[in-house]
Design an enzyme around this catalytic site. Structure first.
Site, PDB file in Angstrom:
ATOM      1  N   THR A   2       0.836  -1.202   0.000  1.00 16.71           N
ATOM      2  CA  THR A   2       0.000   0.000   0.000  1.00 16.71           C
ATOM      3  C   THR A   2       0.867   1.247   0.000  1.00 16.71           C
ATOM      4  OG1 THR A   2      -1.955   0.935   1.036  1.00 16.71           O
ATOM      5  CG2 THR A   2      -0.166   0.370   2.500  1.00 16.71           C
ATOM      6  N   GLY A 157       0.609   5.860  -7.014  1.00 19.77           N
ATOM      7  CA  GLY A 157      -0.320   4.947  -7.683  1.00 19.77           C
ATOM      8  C   GLY A 157       0.017   4.717  -9.143  1.00 19.77           C
ATOM      9  N   CYS A 160       3.694   2.412  -8.429  1.00 22.97           N
ATOM     10  CA  CYS A 160       3.701   1.196  -7.607  1.00 22.97           C
ATOM     11  C   CYS A 160       2.516   0.296  -7.959  1.00 22.97           C
ATOM     12  CB  CYS A 160       3.648   1.578  -6.125  1.00 22.97           C
ATOM     13  SG  CYS A 160       3.532   0.158  -5.023  1.00 22.97           S
ATOM     14  N   THR A 163      -0.368  -0.102  -5.287  1.00 23.98           N
ATOM     15  CA  THR A 163      -1.055   1.122  -4.865  1.00 23.98           C
ATOM     16  C   THR A 163      -2.049   1.515  -5.949  1.00 23.98           C
ATOM     17  OG1 THR A 163       0.908   1.863  -3.654  1.00 23.98           O
ATOM     18  CG2 THR A 163      -0.699   3.556  -4.247  1.00 23.98           C
TER      19      THR A 163
END
Length: 176
Positions: A2, A157, A160, A163
């Protein structure tokens, strides 16, 4: 994993997180709320790591906050001590980012309680990307804390794979 990012600027502190939960290399859920308010809405917290472990830690941290009348640092140190010394808790795999009007902290399972430089926190698999983005924005723009956190999460986001772009954001007024 996350991405959780916390930014403190101009009388505001924000913790923001994405919503992706994975099992191995499969996305299981895209709208997990990894950021929440604790202790009568005076503390905000976000987690990176195992979801079940994090919810256990949120519950334990809230108990510590109640025991210490909302004193963030004392509660964090006590949780970290327990986390480090209790056999069952040592198996929990998560990191917590917590903040109140005065301080921002990272609490780890190793028993570390860290108050980062510039009150900037970024944890999780996308943490390095979010931290770099947030730091650049803090140093080179007049953007507010919420806008910086959102942009840092967007960038993480995009980079990754663990994410996503579902954001949960909590904000408090800040004295620091």
């Amino acid at each position: 994993m996350t991405t959780i990012v916390s930014v403190r600027r101009n009388g505001h502190v924000v913790i923001a997180g994405d919503g992706q939960a994975t099992l191995g290399n499969t996305v299981m859920k895209g709208n997990v709320k990894k950021v929440r308010r604790l202790y009568n809405d005076k503390v905000i917290a976000g987690f990176a790591g195992g979801t079940a472990d994090a919810f256990t830690l949120f519950e334990l941290f809230e108990r510590k906050l109640e025991m210490h009348q909302g004193h963030l640092v004392k509660a964090a140190v006590e949780l970290a001590k327990d986390w480090r010394t209790d056999r069952m808790l040592r198996k929990l795999e998560a990191l917590l980012a917590v903040a109140d009007e005065n301080a921002s902290l990272i609490i780890t399972g190793n028993g570390d309680v860290v108050q980062p430089e510039n009150d900037l926190i970024a944890i999780g698999s996308g943490g390095p990307y979010a931290q770099a983005a947030a730091r650049a924005l803090l140093e080179n723009t007049d953007m507010g804390a919420r806008d910086i956190a959102e942009k840092a999460l967007d960038i993480a986001g995009d980079i990754c794979i663990y994410t996503n772009h579902f954001h949960t954001i909590e904000e408090l007024p800040s004295k620091a």
